[in-house]
Design an enzyme around this catalytic site. Structure first.
Site, PDB file in Angstrom:
ATOM      1  N   GLN A  83     -15.951 -22.998 -36.982  1.00  0.00           N
ATOM      2  CA  GLN A  83     -17.491 -23.023 -36.891  1.00  0.00           C
ATOM      3  C   GLN A  83     -17.879 -21.544 -37.568  1.00  0.00           C
ATOM      4  O   GLN A  83     -18.788 -21.713 -38.281  1.00  0.00           O
ATOM      5  CB  GLN A  83     -17.867 -22.943 -35.424  1.00  0.00           C
ATOM      6  CG  GLN A  83     -17.894 -24.174 -34.902  1.00  0.00           C
ATOM      7  CD  GLN A  83     -18.269 -24.209 -33.549  1.00  0.00           C
ATOM      8  OE1 GLN A  83     -19.405 -23.665 -33.188  1.00  0.00           O
ATOM      9  NE2 GLN A  83     -17.802 -24.956 -32.430  1.00  0.00           N
ATOM     10  N   CYS A  84     -16.996 -20.743 -37.516  1.00  0.00           N
ATOM     11  CA  CYS A  84     -17.190 -19.372 -38.109  1.00  0.00           C
ATOM     12  C   CYS A  84     -16.542 -19.362 -39.829  1.00  0.00           C
ATOM     13  O   CYS A  84     -15.518 -20.222 -39.877  1.00  0.00           O
ATOM     14  CB  CYS A  84     -16.456 -18.332 -37.388  1.00  0.00           C
ATOM     15  SG  CYS A  84     -17.097 -18.207 -35.668  1.00  0.00           S
ATOM     16  N   THR A  85     -17.013 -18.720 -40.541  1.00  0.00           N
ATOM     17  CA  THR A  85     -16.525 -18.430 -41.751  1.00  0.00           C
ATOM     18  C   THR A  85     -15.319 -17.573 -41.650  1.00  0.00           C
ATOM     19  O   THR A  85     -15.678 -16.125 -41.784  1.00  0.00           O
ATOM     20  CB  THR A  85     -17.885 -17.668 -42.650  1.00  0.00           C
ATOM     21  OG1 THR A  85     -18.960 -18.766 -42.702  1.00  0.00           O
ATOM     22  CG2 THR A  85     -17.120 -17.529 -44.197  1.00  0.00           C
TER      23      THR A  85
END
Length: 711
Positions: free
Chosen positions: A577-579
């Site tokens: 979900q996070c970069t």
């Protein structure tokens, strides 16, 4: 005795004993506006040019018994157009307090060059001009040329220090003039003569034609009637009976020393009119009127130096200003007086203006400063891009983001600090703008907190109105900006902005990050829009969009996809979900994105420019800024970077003719359908059929079909 030999009678009881005539040296004062304008000329026009510049100085007669008048330099002392220099200033005309005299400025590029200037040669060059003006008769027509001056300077624009030194060239009489008598003017004249001289001088000073003429003749008839005449009327004075004085505006306040302009005036009188016994009038004022108590009248004996008899010879000269009792340059610092915002704005543009001096003379700073940039995403990429834009002189920046500053952000996202994370975190777009203005107060930044509608994220009916409102707002934002940066975290959040940019033919630049790789690309121009003559069912002329005029237009971020954008955040682990990227990727990709924009803006074809490929020879292309690639892909694990070109796809879900045409026809209804039905874009563009064909091909391959037969 001839008229030219007549002198003003003076009582013998006040003779001073024939001492050497000494002059009160001219003093200078430079207003801050002069240095500011010189700084602008240096950066914008002069650059490395050290050619002399014609300037104008101003002075007026002394008007106070304790304070001399100085030669003054103002902002208007410098020419507005270096290509049309003149020796007098248009701003000085009609101002009795600004008698204008011509000067020359030598501004050097370094402090070492300033100190290395040959002061004597420069002084003699200006003295020669005075000498030639006397011999040619020009000084009689333009008396201000007798007071020519010289200024050498060095402007340290990093520290706002200005080094300078004035010279007021004076032709040296050898032997020097002998002062026979000198006294206040009121002691020389009878009461009737004094009143008449005062009235004549006041009339001279009131006339717009003569108020600035600093040298003049005064004749006093036998009936005590005084007349002030210009120097060019000298021949007419030969037929007048009475007394003759040679007057000049005297900036000195000394009662024992006439002002500096008298020195060259005596040289003219002796050489042109061959007078050896000269009566001079040092004109001074009080409250704007002639003051015979402060003014002086003197008598001097002047001999012609032997070397002066040859017009080709150049007499010795003196005149470098003495500063603080010593002969040497002065230094003034404006660092403390600069307005902080003005100083920041000036300094911010310093690097860019210096770039134009040698490396990029075609750099268009006005184009950059007026460019309006919309940054979609105020995260790691958005923060870096905003700072890079400011470094390039771009001042109009809008940041759009709906997130809040989290505790994990400040270390990677350069516009945020720990204070922005309190109480659930400030809105990123607003916190970023606040930070930009702290960095550079003159930036025109705006923050907008809103979400971008995305395909693959269906909308409940009760939220449709809000989403449509966001779509309309985004459409207006893109229409009102020149450049749009796509810097969001997810792929699907870039779809609607890409479509809107293709529809309005806006410059769009995408930067995307992987773990150790990055992509920076510029989107191609939108498809050509033509108006169909046929009428649709609603009675409106339909719009058809064709790529026939742009068969090789560059592609967008979605042109290589074979599926429509979908939800990339649901049912994902935290790291998905996070970069999650290497920290160095964002600064590199952001810098490349901004450099790409600057290249586009300076390319003659702008958004329609074809893509360039970097070559191994290191060539920079035909443009001053180098090549203009379409895509830049880099990899940190190999520390490699390549440039690629990808043309637009007829099946692209964002910029193809059919998608833009459908958006034009249906508007927001089309957007809602694309958001709520992921397969709609694939069906519309033909990707569904492509995928079916690909599946069939794979099935046939598994069954042992001959590949050559299928192709």
């Amino acid at each position: 005795m001839s008229r030219s030999e007549k002198s003003l009678a003076s009582p013998s009881s006040n003779l001073t004993g024939g001492r050497i005539l000494r002059y009160a040296q001219m003093q200078s004062i430079v207003q801050e506006g002069f240095w500011r304008k010189l700084s602008s000329l240096k950066l914008d026009s002069l650059q490395l040019d050290e050619s002399p510049i014609e300037i104008t100085g101003f002075y007026a007669p002394c008007s106070h018994a304790k304070v001399p008048n100085r030669l003054m330099l103002l902002a208007e002392s410098l020419p507005s157009d270096l290509n049309q220099q003149s020796s007098t200033s248009e701003f000085s005309r009609g101002n009795r307090n600004r008698c204008s005299i011509p000067g020359i400025l030598y501004n050097t590029n370094t402090l070492e060059s300033f100190h290395a200037l040959d002061k004597q040669i420069l002084l003699m060059t200006e003295a020669k001009k005075i000498w030639e003006d006397i011999y040619s008769g020009r000084a009689e027509e333009e008396p201000e040329t007798l007071s020519r001056f010289l200024l050498i300077s060095f402007a340290d624009l990093k520290k706002w220090n200005f080094y300078y030194w004035f010279a007021f060239p004076a032709l040296m009489l050898d032997p020097p003039a002998t002062l026979v008598d000198l006294r206040p003017a009121m002691q020389w004249f009878s009461q009737a003569e004094g009143e008449s001289v005062s009235a004549a001088c006041n009339e001279w000073r009131r006339s717009s034609a003569t108020m600035e003429v600093p040298f003049f003749l005064i004749t006093i008839a036998s009936n005590s009637q005084a007349t002030v005449r210009p120097l060019k009327d000298w021949k007419h004075c030969q037929h007048d009976d009475g007394k003759l004085l040679f007057g000049f505006y005297d900036p000195s306040n000394h009662q024992t020393n006439p002002g500096w302009p008298l020195c060259n005036f005596l040289a003219l009188i002796r050489l042109r009119w061959r007078i050896t016994r000269i009566n001079f009038f040092c004109y001074r004022e009080k409250y704007g009127l002639a003051d015979l108590g402060l003014s002086l009248v003197g008598e001097a004996l002047v001999q012609v130096p032997e070397g002066w008899k040859d017009p080709e010879s150049i007499p010795s000269a003196m005149g470098w200003e003495v500063n603080g009792g010593k002969s040497g340059p002065m230094c003034v610092s404006l660092a403390q007086s600069m307005d902080p915002i003005m100083s920041a704005e000036f300094s911010a543009g310093l690097n860019l203006k210096l770039m134009r001096w040698r490396t990029l003379p075609s750099l268009n700073l006005d184009l950059l400063s007026n460019c309006k940039c919309l940054l979609l995403g105020a995260g790691t990429l958005g923060c870096q891009v905003a700072r890079m834009l400011m470094a390039w002189g771009i001042r109009k920046i809008t940041l759009l983001d709906n997130g809040r500053v989290a505790m994990s952000n400040p270390l990677r996202q350069s516009l945020y600090t720990f204070d922005d994370c309190h109480n659930g975190g400030d809105l990123k777009s607003l916190a970023a703008v606040k930070s930009l203005k702290r960095i550079f107060p003159a930036v025109e930044a705006d923050g907008i907190a809103m979400s971008i509608p995305m395909p693959g994220h269906p909308i409940p009916p009760q939220e449709s109105a809000k989403v449509l409102e966001d779509c309309t707002r985004l459409e207006k934002l893109i229409a009102s900006h020149d450049v749009i940066f796509l810097l969001t975290d997810t792929r699907e959040s870039r779809w609607l902005p890409t479509l809107l940019c293709a529809n309005s033919n806006k410059i769009a630049i995408t930067a995307a990050l992987g773990f150790d790789s990055y992509l920076v690309m510029r989107h191609g121009a939108g498809p050509v829009i033509t108006k169909d003559e046929a009428e649709d069912t609603l009675g409106m002329s339909s719009l058809s969009i064709k790529d026939v005029d742009r068969p090789h237009r560059l592609g967008c971020y979605f042109c290589n996809d074979v599926v429509a954008p979908i939800d990339s955040t649901s049912n994902r682990t935290l790291d998905q979900q996070c970069t999650v990227t290497r920290p160095g990727l964002a600064p590199v990709a952001s810098a490349l994105a901004v450099e790409l924009l600057v290249g586009i803006l300076h390319h003659p074809d702008r958004i329609n420019a074809s893509g360039d490929i970097a070559n191994s020879l290191g060539g920079s292309g035909e443009q001053p800024l180098g090549i203009l690639p379409h895509q830049i892909r880099g990899n940190f694990s190999q520390f490699s970077q390549i440039t690629l070109i990808g043309h637009s796809s007829t099946s692209c879900t964002a910029c193809s003719s059919i998608v833009v045409s459908e958006y034009r026809r249906r508007g927001l209804d089309f957007v809602l359908q694309a958001i709520n039905h992921p397969n709609y874009l694939e069906d519309l563009t033909g990707l569904t059929e492509v995928m079916k064909a690909a599946s069939s091909y794979e099935l046939d391959w598994d069954e042992g079909t001959d590949v050559d037969d299928e192709i």
